[in-house]
Design an enzyme around this catalytic site. Structure first.
Site, PDB file in Angstrom:
ATOM      1  N   LYS A 128     -16.548  29.802 -29.511  1.00  0.00           N
ATOM      2  CA  LYS A 128     -16.917  29.083 -28.288  1.00  0.00           C
ATOM      3  C   LYS A 128     -16.189  29.596 -27.051  1.00  0.00           C
ATOM      4  CE  LYS A 128     -19.235  25.766 -27.848  1.00  0.00           C
ATOM      5  NZ  LYS A 128     -18.971  24.390 -28.277  1.00  0.00           N
ATOM      6  N   LYS A 141      -8.383   3.444   1.370  1.00  0.00           N
ATOM      7  CA  LYS A 141      -7.636   4.699   1.229  1.00  0.00           C
ATOM      8  C   LYS A 141      -7.705   5.372  -0.139  1.00  0.00           C
ATOM      9  CE  LYS A 141      -4.456   2.913   4.630  1.00  0.00           C
ATOM     10  NZ  LYS A 141      -5.187   1.608   4.580  1.00  0.00           N
ATOM     11  N   SER A 198       0.824  -1.214   0.000  1.00  0.00           N
ATOM     12  CA  SER A 198       0.000   0.000   0.000  1.00  0.00           C
ATOM     13  C   SER A 198       0.853   1.257   0.000  1.00  0.00           C
ATOM     14  CB  SER A 198      -0.947   0.001   1.212  1.00  0.00           C
ATOM     15  OG  SER A 198      -0.205  -0.144   2.402  1.00  0.00           O
ATOM     16  N   ASN A 217     -16.218  27.763 -23.416  1.00  0.00           N
ATOM     17  CA  ASN A 217     -16.806  26.611 -22.732  1.00  0.00           C
ATOM     18  C   ASN A 217     -16.596  26.668 -21.222  1.00  0.00           C
ATOM     19  OD1 ASN A 217     -17.624  25.539 -25.204  1.00  0.00           O
ATOM     20  ND2 ASN A 217     -15.636  24.542 -25.519  1.00  0.00           N
ATOM     21  N   THR A 229     -39.305  26.663 -11.276  1.00  0.00           N
ATOM     22  CA  THR A 229     -39.589  25.308 -10.792  1.00  0.00           C
ATOM     23  C   THR A 229     -39.747  24.504 -12.075  1.00  0.00           C
ATOM     24  OG1 THR A 229     -41.968  25.663 -10.751  1.00  0.00           O
ATOM     25  CG2 THR A 229     -40.799  26.128  -8.711  1.00  0.00           C
ATOM     26  N   HIS A 230     -39.298  23.256 -12.046  1.00  0.00           N
ATOM     27  CA  HIS A 230     -39.282  22.424 -13.267  1.00  0.00           C
ATOM     28  C   HIS A 230     -38.458  23.083 -14.381  1.00  0.00           C
ATOM     29  CE1 HIS A 230     -42.861  20.433 -11.457  1.00  0.00           C
ATOM     30  NE2 HIS A 230     -43.139  21.668 -11.101  1.00  0.00           N
ATOM     31  N   ASN A 282      -2.297  -2.352  13.058  1.00  0.00           N
ATOM     32  CA  ASN A 282      -3.752  -2.199  12.975  1.00  0.00           C
ATOM     33  C   ASN A 282      -4.250  -0.949  13.704  1.00  0.00           C
ATOM     34  OD1 ASN A 282      -3.575  -4.531  11.568  1.00  0.00           O
ATOM     35  ND2 ASN A 282      -4.496  -5.847  13.158  1.00  0.00           N
ATOM     36  N   GLU A 294     -18.316  22.312 -15.683  1.00  0.00           N
ATOM     37  CA  GLU A 294     -18.671  20.951 -16.102  1.00  0.00           C
ATOM     38  C   GLU A 294     -17.894  19.911 -15.302  1.00  0.00           C
ATOM     39  OE1 GLU A 294     -17.971  22.555 -20.274  1.00  0.00           O
ATOM     40  OE2 GLU A 294     -19.033  20.704 -20.669  1.00  0.00           O
ATOM     41  N   GLN A 345      -7.448  -2.245   3.820  1.00  0.00           N
ATOM     42  CA  GLN A 345      -6.421  -1.456   3.145  1.00  0.00           C
ATOM     43  C   GLN A 345      -7.007  -0.753   1.910  1.00  0.00           C
ATOM     44  OE1 GLN A 345      -2.202  -2.739   3.018  1.00  0.00           O
ATOM     45  NE2 GLN A 345      -2.599  -3.112   0.854  1.00  0.00           N
ATOM     46  N   TYR A 360      -9.675  -6.468  12.369  1.00  0.00           N
ATOM     47  CA  TYR A 360      -9.074  -5.997  11.129  1.00  0.00           C
ATOM     48  C   TYR A 360      -9.038  -7.111  10.074  1.00  0.00           C
ATOM     49  CZ  TYR A 360      -5.569  -4.246   7.835  1.00  0.00           C
ATOM     50  OH  TYR A 360      -4.913  -3.845   6.699  1.00  0.00           O
ATOM     51  N   SER A 371     -12.628  26.566 -28.075  1.00  0.00           N
ATOM     52  CA  SER A 371     -12.719  25.341 -28.862  1.00  0.00           C
ATOM     53  C   SER A 371     -11.649  25.395 -29.934  1.00  0.00           C
ATOM     54  CB  SER A 371     -14.104  25.241 -29.507  1.00  0.00           C
ATOM     55  OG  SER A 371     -14.045  24.439 -30.668  1.00  0.00           O
TER      56      SER A 371
END
Ligand code: ARG
Length: 460
Positions: free
Chosen positions: A284, A326, A24, A286, A156-157, A111, A291, A323, A318, A278
């Site tokens: 463009k 992480k 690890s 972006n 809304t919506h 441990n 995003e 392990q 354990y 772009s």
């Protein structure tokens, strides 16, 4: 060669594949500072309790400081055959100070050591994320102050609903960030117990002082059950779950920024510093950062899911499965931290197109509710009847291709004869938002008061 840290009963070394799946160090080397901090506290306790001599403890502590300095300076060679950070540090310590290094591992195990390291790491990470969330809140509060009276369509919506203020919209995210901070603080409070001294799983026969190591490492107390201490990863799960909710909030604001910055909306303009061009379409601009913030949520939610599945069904105490706690957690918490920084940068630098927002707010019959409310208030109609009459007026305006305030009084009276000139005063978006003074409402006066309240809360 068998492993020099634990290979007493092993004749041969591990298969290459065994070493690869078992090691690890590639990722837990991140714990070096926490690992050395924990070891120093352990060594100090071992001498205070008379388990090792003070000369030995002094050598160990000085040696650990030397190892720390080597790692910080980038002069340390991490070795995969030593598996993990704990054994890499200890092996180097032995090279530096000799056999006395072997006394450090008295009355502990990897441990309890790894549980301690990870708790210290998560605690530091929570503190960092909390500062970042506060920075984001301050950026949003500043925008809310500037735009307390900037009118935009509320949806809304994703359909135009009622006019709101942009400041009010910003403060909605300040509330979310506050709950995120609350969840992280809650996780921090609960994790702050020291597993060190639980040893492999059963505790130890040495007369250790767990209160001492707990205090030295800034924990409130030692954990109460040795089995639980080494098998608990709730602190990672709780932090990831708070992180997942936080990332979900960020993804919503990111999505709104993407929508707002399309030419179709044109509500906000992101600066060059937070957009890209772009390679083929010169026009463009972006919103890549937004995003990516939106997308990184996937990693965070994924890490939570992955660890829940690793922990599910594990017998006490354990198991090496743990392990696997992480890598995904590091990746997720890094992604969240980067997302918070990017979002704060975007909020600070985005320019608001007041005119486009206001025009959009006036479209889509957004003051229809104000009209219905006026019919109730002024003409005494029951709300349902007022709703119906307003619907008929909206249909009329729609047919004519105009907004509500462009209907003539005669046209209005064809639907509801009691309507007077006064009705026009509630059809404008300014009047609409200014009237929303109920607690938590969108009126500019409310937004200013709420922003001020937040400045107090945030100590700014
Ligand atoms: N590298 C291990 C982990 O991350 C440390 C604990 C190892 N303990 C053991 N008994 N093999 O979980």
């Amino acid at each position: 060669m068998s492993n020099k840290m634990w290979g007493g009963r092993f004749g041969t070394g591990p298969d290459r594949i065994m070493e690869e799946i078992n090691a690890s160090i590639g990722f837990d080397k991140r714990f070096f500072a926490q690992d050395i901090r924990g070891s120093k506290a352990h060594a100090a306790m071992l001498t205070e309790t008379g388990i090792i001599s003070s000369e030995d403890a002094d050598k160990i502590v000085a040696g650990l400081d030397a190892v720390l300095a080597e790692i910080e300076a980038g002069n340390f060679s991490f070795k995969r055959e030593l598996e993990d950070i704990h054994m890499n540090v200890e092996a180097r310590l032995a090279e530096l100070i000799g056999a006395v290094a072997g006394r450090l591992h008295t009355a502990r195990s990897r441990n309890d050591q790894v549980a301690t390291d990870f708790k210290l790491y998560i605690r530091d990470t929570i503190d960092h994320l909390d500062r970042q969330l506060r920075d984001l809140q301050l950026a949003l509060v500043a925008k809310a102050e500037t735009h307390a009276a900037t009118i935009m369509p509320g949806f809304t919506h994703l359909q135009t609903a009622q006019p709101v203020t942009f400041g009010h919209h910003c403060l909605a995210y300040v509330e979310m960030a506050a709950r995120d901070r609350g969840r992280l603080a809650d996780a921090r409070r609960r994790l702050n117990e020291s597993p060190l001294g639980a040893a492999a799983l059963a505790g130890t026969s040495f007369p250790i002082d767990r209160e001492k190591t707990a205090a030295a490492l800034g924990f409130d107390a030692p954990t109460r059950n040795s089995l639980d201490s080494v098998s608990d990863r709730d602190f990672v799960l709780e932090t990831l779950s708070a992180a997942a909710i936080c990332a979900t909030h960020l993804s919503r604001l990111a999505e709104e920024i993407v929508i707002w910055s399309t030419p179709g909306f044109d509500f906000v303009h992101l600066p060059d510093s937070f957009t890209t061009g772009s390679s083929i379409m010169p026009q463009k601009r972006n919103p890549d950062a937004a995003e990516l913030v939106r997308a990184k949520t996937g990693r965070v939610v994924g890490a939570l899911t992955a660890l829940l599945i690793v922990m599910k069904g594990l017998p006490l105490a354990y198991s090496k499965d743990m392990q696997e706690d992480k890598e995904a957690a590091f990746d997720a918490l890094d992604a969240l931290s980067l997302s918070l920084a990017a979002m704060t940068g975007m909020v600070e630098t985005l320019a608001v197109n007041d005119k486009a927002m206001r025009e959009a707010a006036a479209r889509g019959f957004s003051t229809a509710t104000d009209l219905a409310d006026w019919l109730v208030r002024t003409l005494g109609l029951p709300f349902r009847e007022a709703h119906h009459a307003t619907g008929a007026l909206v249909a009329k305006a729609e047919k004519k291709g105009v907004d509500l305030d462009k209907l003539t009084l005669e046209e209005m009276r064809e639907v509801e004869p009691g309507i007077t000139d006064e009705v026009y005063s509630v059809l404008g978006v300014d009047n609409s938002v200014a009237s929303r003074v109920s607690f938590g409402g969108t009126a500019p006066a409310n937004v200013r008061a709420a922003a001020k309240w937040w400045r107090g809360e945030l100590g700014q």
